[in-house]
Design a protein around this motif. Structure first.
Motif, PDB file in Angstrom:
ATOM      1  N   GLU A  16       0.828  -1.208   0.000  1.00  0.00           N
ATOM      2  CA  GLU A  16       0.000   0.000   0.000  1.00  0.00           C
ATOM      3  C   GLU A  16       0.857   1.251   0.000  1.00  0.00           C
ATOM      4  O   GLU A  16       0.545   2.234  -0.687  1.00  0.00           O
ATOM      5  CB  GLU A  16      -0.927  -0.010   1.218  1.00  0.00           C
ATOM      6  N   ILE A  17       1.959   1.246   0.756  1.00  0.00           N
ATOM      7  CA  ILE A  17       2.864   2.414   0.768  1.00  0.00           C
ATOM      8  C   ILE A  17       3.443   2.644  -0.617  1.00  0.00           C
ATOM      9  O   ILE A  17       3.468   3.780  -1.122  1.00  0.00           O
ATOM     10  CB  ILE A  17       3.972   2.196   1.815  1.00  0.00           C
ATOM     11  N   ALA A  18       3.922   1.568  -1.264  1.00  0.00           N
ATOM     12  CA  ALA A  18       4.499   1.709  -2.610  1.00  0.00           C
ATOM     13  C   ALA A  18       3.449   2.180  -3.606  1.00  0.00           C
ATOM     14  O   ALA A  18       3.720   3.033  -4.467  1.00  0.00           O
ATOM     15  CB  ALA A  18       5.101   0.375  -3.050  1.00  0.00           C
ATOM     16  N   ALA A  19       2.227   1.656  -3.475  1.00  0.00           N
ATOM     17  CA  ALA A  19       1.165   2.034  -4.402  1.00  0.00           C
ATOM     18  C   ALA A  19       0.802   3.502  -4.244  1.00  0.00           C
ATOM     19  O   ALA A  19       0.568   4.211  -5.246  1.00  0.00           O
ATOM     20  CB  ALA A  19      -0.057   1.142  -4.163  1.00  0.00           C
ATOM     21  N   ARG A  20       0.734   3.994  -3.029  1.00  0.00           N
ATOM     22  CA  ARG A  20       0.401   5.405  -2.813  1.00  0.00           C
ATOM     23  C   ARG A  20       1.450   6.333  -3.421  1.00  0.00           C
ATOM     24  O   ARG A  20       1.134   7.410  -3.914  1.00  0.00           O
ATOM     25  CB  ARG A  20       0.267   5.690  -1.315  1.00  0.00           C
ATOM     26  N   ALA A  21       2.706   5.885  -3.374  1.00  0.00           N
ATOM     27  CA  ALA A  21       3.781   6.730  -3.933  1.00  0.00           C
ATOM     28  C   ALA A  21       3.912   6.555  -5.437  1.00  0.00           C
ATOM     29  O   ALA A  21       4.648   7.320  -6.087  1.00  0.00           O
ATOM     30  CB  ALA A  21       5.103   6.411  -3.248  1.00  0.00           C
ATOM     31  N   GLY A  22       3.252   5.567  -6.016  1.00  0.00           N
ATOM     32  CA  GLY A  22       3.359   5.318  -7.450  1.00  0.00           C
ATOM     33  C   GLY A  22       4.662   4.661  -7.823  1.00  0.00           C
ATOM     34  O   GLY A  22       5.202   4.892  -8.917  1.00  0.00           O
ATOM     35  N   GLY A  29       6.878  -8.459  -6.049  1.00  0.00           N
ATOM     36  CA  GLY A  29       8.010  -7.853  -6.768  1.00  0.00           C
ATOM     37  C   GLY A  29       9.133  -7.366  -5.885  1.00  0.00           C
ATOM     38  O   GLY A  29      10.183  -6.938  -6.395  1.00  0.00           O
ATOM     39  N   PHE A  30       8.981  -7.363  -4.579  1.00  0.00           N
ATOM     40  CA  PHE A  30      10.059  -6.933  -3.689  1.00  0.00           C
ATOM     41  C   PHE A  30      11.208  -7.930  -3.751  1.00  0.00           C
ATOM     42  O   PHE A  30      11.010  -9.138  -3.873  1.00  0.00           O
ATOM     43  CB  PHE A  30       9.563  -6.846  -2.235  1.00  0.00           C
ATOM     44  N   LEU A  79      11.384  -2.078  -7.679  1.00  0.00           N
ATOM     45  CA  LEU A  79      12.497  -1.155  -7.459  1.00  0.00           C
ATOM     46  C   LEU A  79      12.894  -1.095  -5.992  1.00  0.00           C
ATOM     47  O   LEU A  79      13.750  -0.299  -5.614  1.00  0.00           O
ATOM     48  CB  LEU A  79      12.113   0.248  -7.936  1.00  0.00           C
ATOM     49  N   LEU A  80      12.285  -1.932  -5.188  1.00  0.00           N
ATOM     50  CA  LEU A  80      12.546  -1.894  -3.756  1.00  0.00           C
ATOM     51  C   LEU A  80      13.042  -3.247  -3.270  1.00  0.00           C
ATOM     52  O   LEU A  80      12.624  -4.305  -3.762  1.00  0.00           O
ATOM     53  CB  LEU A  80      11.264  -1.544  -2.986  1.00  0.00           C
ATOM     54  N   GLY A  81      13.943  -3.184  -2.299  1.00  0.00           N
ATOM     55  CA  GLY A  81      14.439  -4.386  -1.638  1.00  0.00           C
ATOM     56  C   GLY A  81      14.260  -4.243  -0.138  1.00  0.00           C
ATOM     57  O   GLY A  81      14.181  -3.131   0.386  1.00  0.00           O
ATOM     58  N   LEU A  82      14.178  -5.359   0.519  1.00  0.00           N
ATOM     59  CA  LEU A  82      13.957  -5.370   1.970  1.00  0.00           C
ATOM     60  C   LEU A  82      15.056  -6.197   2.627  1.00  0.00           C
ATOM     61  O   LEU A  82      15.322  -7.327   2.200  1.00  0.00           O
ATOM     62  CB  LEU A  82      12.595  -5.955   2.303  1.00  0.00           C
ATOM     63  N   ASP A  94       7.081 -14.870   1.040  1.00  0.00           N
ATOM     64  CA  ASP A  94       6.515 -15.388  -0.220  1.00  0.00           C
ATOM     65  C   ASP A  94       5.616 -14.336  -0.868  1.00  0.00           C
ATOM     66  O   ASP A  94       5.683 -14.105  -2.090  1.00  0.00           O
ATOM     67  CB  ASP A  94       5.718 -16.660   0.037  1.00  0.00           C
ATOM     68  N   THR A  95       4.781 -13.691  -0.042  1.00  0.00           N
ATOM     69  CA  THR A  95       3.880 -12.655  -0.571  1.00  0.00           C
ATOM     70  C   THR A  95       4.671 -11.476  -1.123  1.00  0.00           C
ATOM     71  O   THR A  95       4.354 -10.944  -2.201  1.00  0.00           O
ATOM     72  CB  THR A  95       2.924 -12.180   0.533  1.00  0.00           C
ATOM     73  N   LEU A  96       5.714 -11.060  -0.388  1.00  0.00           N
ATOM     74  CA  LEU A  96       6.514  -9.913  -0.845  1.00  0.00           C
ATOM     75  C   LEU A  96       7.211 -10.226  -2.168  1.00  0.00           C
ATOM     76  O   LEU A  96       7.264  -9.377  -3.073  1.00  0.00           O
ATOM     77  CB  LEU A  96       7.543  -9.544   0.230  1.00  0.00           C
TER      78      LEU A  96
END
Length: 963
Positions: A802-808, A841-842, A813-816, A835-837
């Motif tokens: 949701e955070i990534a979606a709000r920022a567009g 695409g994370f 492009l993100l890693g954890l 698994d979900t992440l």
């Protein structure tokens, strides 16, 4: 043979003129058979509705035959009855083929004439049968008509005589019934007068029995009450006519499955209606064993309804047969009803008076309530109200089944000292089980132990369980009697009133004790709670100050107990805490006291001790948890952190002392040393943490935190691959705060989720700005660190998306970066989240790999793409062979698993070259770049005008060495 008419009529006349008496019809048939030359003769009368005939006399071939009965339809007899006469000279069987009598006899001719009385009433038919053809039809018919007329007259005479005899009998019976009805009416009137005049139940019963004998003419009379004992006996109360001796030899019951219960008295009680035996001598009803001895021939039992399912019986016995008329029976029923009503009314009035007095007594007791005197007064009032010889009120023992403690007792007017007793051998167990229990008689035979308690032979018992508002047993109240109880119900009613007051008082006392216990003791472990312990601690400090000795206070906190609660549930957690409390209690001595402060926190106070003594106690407490706690097949390894402080050295008050033990415990937990003694510098460290927590909350609210980006490069080409996002905090008063310090504070204070969300939001916002700035290049991914506490949230993946979606920003492009401890706390949930992440695409990387305690079996199941070698291994890999081996092993393992390897903390070219030689893929560190602000990172790494990294040599020359 041809019949001579003259001789026939003369012979008939001779036969009819003789006075033969009862044999008239048989003699007539014999003479007619001779006169008419008949083979068979019959005189038959109608049965029921006239559709059938029954022979009075039947003669065939000169012999009299048994009587027969047959249908008239389809027979010549039907014609004779309807027409007055019927003659068939020949072929009669052909004319009436369905007539069995004709066919069986083989009749050829038939002659029948109806028999009528003087008033023309039909009495039957006179029949002659011939096996040969009838030649003199008219003569035969005339003879039969004369004989039939005489038979009709004879039948009418006989029926008239029978009617006269019956009428005379009925008149005699009616006269006798009228006399008995008159006596019954007189008895009813006198009993009604007695019911109105007398005010005692036994007196009314006695008067009714006396009047039944003296005025009603009955031989004996007695009255009794139905008992609710197992035998369902009927207890005789009073008698008249000398029936006392009879009653001593008799046994009565209303259990109809027994011989005693099948008599009139038992049946009357059981069925609720009068029962009578008119004559025992006929043998139709088996007489009772005592009937013959006492000359009892007949019996009448009248049921008495006495209210509240209380039943009785009035029995009237006679020495001659008794055939009561309807009027007499109706009067006797009315007598029983009036007697029942009068007794009920009198009993209700007495019951009301007794109830009012009992209520007044209870009100007075409650008003003048005193903890010492309440139950003493109660048993005295109850003894007077019930007329009992002994009364006991007891409190049941909660810890020991079926045992009680006497609160107050009165035996023969004397008080009894309290004592403990069990229910064994006493009816108290039945009262306790069934709420109320009554033994009207025979108590001593069944429960001889009762005599030992009171010192006299107990005949009757009435007991009731005392209950609280929830229906749970709190005590028992019972009364004992030397004599049998004829009517226990009023006693039971009064006992219930007093039992209600006793129950309320017991519950009040228990509630007071429970309230005191709740106020001062922990319900889960039974230990003193915080309030109670603080009072005891304050008292100990006062004694220690007066007597000049030291007091050690220990604060105990279970490590990682939250994992048991979260993983197994609070019920299991409570049981573990209970076992832990028991172990702590078991290892403490006389001057060492334990309390639970709440949650998984305990305190121990040791009086008159020093550091050595306190250390010994600490050792025992730590050893108490050496063995795992086992519950329902699960084993829990529980350990504890202990902080120790002394009075007066570390605090002069209970609150100050407790605060310092808490600080020492925190340091013991942080250092994993098991225990720590308080030192002043610990307080300063705690105060700083509290200040940091407060200012960190403000910094999050006002967004005064900053992001830094440390590049991650390909060790072979030197090209930028991505960057790790780092959080920095500069406080206006405290200056720069180390991430290790404020992240730890955020985890302690529950702010880590808010901090992690802020970092992810700012990272996405920065990435979006770089995308919109049309820079020459962009990092493949920005890696954000996730704290271990964030993995406790099962909706972590949803929130990050949701955070990534709000920022567009695309999750690709993100890693954890997650630490090993982060996913090992709940591996199964961590696997679901990762698994979900990955599906969204994370990219995932394990940070500080090698410093944790993860299992390779779990590592294979996580959806990670990279592992990061902790800088502690990189910094010493060239001087420590073990660190070098660890780095080489991690790189080889990752290669086998298809994972990318990132080395952290590269600070020298030699480290760079060594890592590249071992096959490490990526690296980051001060050699390559310090963490940079967003703008500086863009200028140096994302702009064509910035520093180019075309090769490793250029990269190393272009980068500034860290200061």
């Amino acid at each position: 043979m041809k019949m001579d008419a003259r001789r026939a009529f003369q012979s008939l006349a001779d036969s009819l003129s003789r006075d033969i008496g009862d044999d008239f019809f048989m003699h007539l048939v014999d003479r007619l058979a001779v006169i008419l030359n008949a083979d068979a003769m019959m005189i038959a009368t109608p049965v029921a509705d006239g559709s059938r005939l029954r022979s009075m006399v039947l003669m065939a071939d000169g012999k009299h035959q048994p009587d027969v009965e047959y249908e008239t339809a389809g027979t010549p007899c039907r014609d004779a009855l309807d027409g007055g006469a019927c003659i068939y000279p020949e072929n009669v069987c052909s004319a009436f083929p369905d007539d069995v009598l004709l066919r069986d006899f083989g009749a050829e001719a038939y002659a029948g004439v109806a028999m009528r009385g003087p008033e023309g009433e039909l009495h039957g038919v006179l029949v002659a049968l011939h096996r040969h053809r009838l030649h003199q039809r008219r003569l035969v018919e005339e003879v039969l008509r004369i004989a039939a007329a005489r038979c009709g007259a004879e039948l009418s005479n006989r029926r008239t005589e029978q009617a006269l005899e019956k009428t005379a009998t009925q008149l005699d019976t009616t006269n006798r019934q009228l006399k008995r009805a008159h006596r019954a009416l007189t008895l009813l009137r006198l009993v009604n007068r007695a019911v109105i005049r007398l005010s005692d139940e036994m007196a009314i019963f006695q008067e009714a029995c006396r009047l039944a004998v003296e005025q009603g003419g009955y031989r004996y009379a007695w009255a009794g009450l139905a008992q609710d004992d197992p035998e369902r006996s009927i207890l005789p109360l009073v008698s008249a006519g000398g029936a006392d001796e009879l009653l001593r030899h008799a046994r009565f019951s209303w259990d109809v499955t027994t011989p005693e219960g099948q008599g009139p008295s038992g049946q009357a009680v059981h069925e609720g209606k009068e029962q009578r035996v008119a004559d025992y001598t006929t043998g139709t009803v088996a007489p009772p064993p005592w009937a013959e001895r006492f000359g009892v021939v007949a019996e009448v039992a009248l049921p008495l309804s006495l209210g509240s399912e209380r039943r009785g019986v009035l029995v009237l016995l006679m020495d001659q047969p008794y055939h009561a008329g309807a009027d007499e029976l109706a009067l006797l029923r009315e007598l029983a009803d009036n007697l029942s009503f009068g007794l009920q009314a009198m009993r209700a009035h007495q019951h009301q008076q007794n109830t009012q007095q009992a209520v007044l007594d209870m009100a007075e007791l409650v008003t003048a309530r005193s903890d010492d005197a309440f139950f003493t007064l109660l048993v005295r009032r109850l003894t007077d109200a019930l007329g009992a010889d002994a009364v006991f009120v007891s409190r049941v023992e909660e810890s020991v089944p079926l045992q009680a403690t006497l609160i107050a007792g009165l035996v023969s007017g004397q008080p009894v000292e309290p004592f403990h007793y069990s229910f064994e051998g006493l009816p108290c167990e039945s009262s306790f089980r069934d709420s109320e229990h009554v033994i009207a008689r025979g108590m001593s035979q069944r429960y001889p132990r009762a005599e030992e308690m009171v010192g006299f032979a107990v005949e009757a018992y009435v007991g009731r369980r005392l209950e609280d508002a929830n229906g749970d047993a709190v005590g028992i109240l019972f009364a004992l009697y030397r004599q049998p109880l004829h009517d226990p119900e009023p006693i039971c009613h009064l006992l219930r009133i007093f039992a209600a007051g006793a129950s309320a008082e017991l519950e009040r006392r228990r509630s007071d004790a429970h309230i005191r216990h709740l106020a001062f003791f922990d319900p889960g472990t039974g230990l003193p709670n915080r309030v109670h312990f603080m009072e005891r601690l304050q008292a100990a400090i006062v004694r220690a100050r007066t007597e000049q000795y030291r007091v050690a206070l220990m604060f105990l906190d279970l490590n990682r107990f939250k994992e048991i609660n979260d993983g197994q549930g609070h019920d299991v957690g409570d049981q573990v805490l209970k076992e832990v409390a028991a172990r702590f209690s078991g290892c403490l001595g006389r001057l060492e006291s334990l309390a639970r402060m709440g949650g998984d926190e305990f305190v121990v106070m040791v009086e008159q001790t020093d550091e050595i003594g306190a250390a010994q106690v600490v050792g025992r407490l730590l050893s108490a948890l050496n063995d795992p706690v086992v519950h329902e097949g699960h084993r829990f390894n529980v350990d504890v952190s202990i902080g120790v402080a002394f009075f007066p050295d570390d605090g002069d008050s209970s609150r100050e002392l407790l605060k310092h033990t808490d600080i020492a415990m925190y340091h013991a937990k942080e250092s994993r040393s098991g225990y720590r003694f308080y030192a002043p510098e610990m307080g300063r460290d705690l105060r700083r943490r509290l200040v940091l927590a407060s200012r960190l909350g403000e910094a999050l609210d006002t967004k005064r935190l900053e992001l830094r980006f440390q590049p991650c490069v390909d060790l072979k080409s030197g090209d930028l691959i991505g960057a790790e996002v780092l959080c920095r905090w500069h406080d206006t008063e405290l200056g720069w705060i180390s991430p290790m310090e404020f992240v730890a504070v955020a985890e302690e204070q529950g702010m880590i989720e808010a901090l992690g969300s802020w970092v992810m939001e700012q990272t996405c916002r920065q990435l979006k700005q770089w995308q919109q700035a049309s820079l020459d290049r962009l990092p493949e991914r920005l890696y954000v660190n996730l704290a271990a506490a964030q993995f406790e949230d099962p909706e972590l993946a949803i929130k990050l998306c949701e955070i990534a979606a709000r920022a567009g920003v695309s999750p690709s492009l993100l890693g954890l970066e997650i630490t090993e401890s982060g996913f090992m706390k709940d591996p199964e949930q961590a696997i679901r989240i990762t698994d979900t992440l990955r599906q969204q695409g994370f990219a995932l990387a394990i940070d500080d790999f090698g410093t944790g305690y993860s299992s390779l079996a779990y590592l294979k199941r996580f959806s990670v793409q990279a592992v990061k070698i902790d800088m502690s291994f990189v910094s010493d890999m060239l001087t420590d062979s073990n660190d070098h081996a660890i780095v080489a092993t991690i790189i080889a393992m990752a290669d086998r698993l298809g994972l990318t390897v990132v080395a952290e903390g590269i600070e020298t070219p030699a480290q760079f070259e060594a890592l590249r030689a071992l096959g490490c893929d990526l690296g980051q560190g001060y050699l390559l770049s310090r963490p940079l602000s967003g703008d500086d990172f863009a200028r140096r790494w994302l702009s064509r005008d910035g520093q180019r990294q075309d090769g490793l040599g250029d990269t190393l020359q272009a980068m500034e060495r860290p200061a």
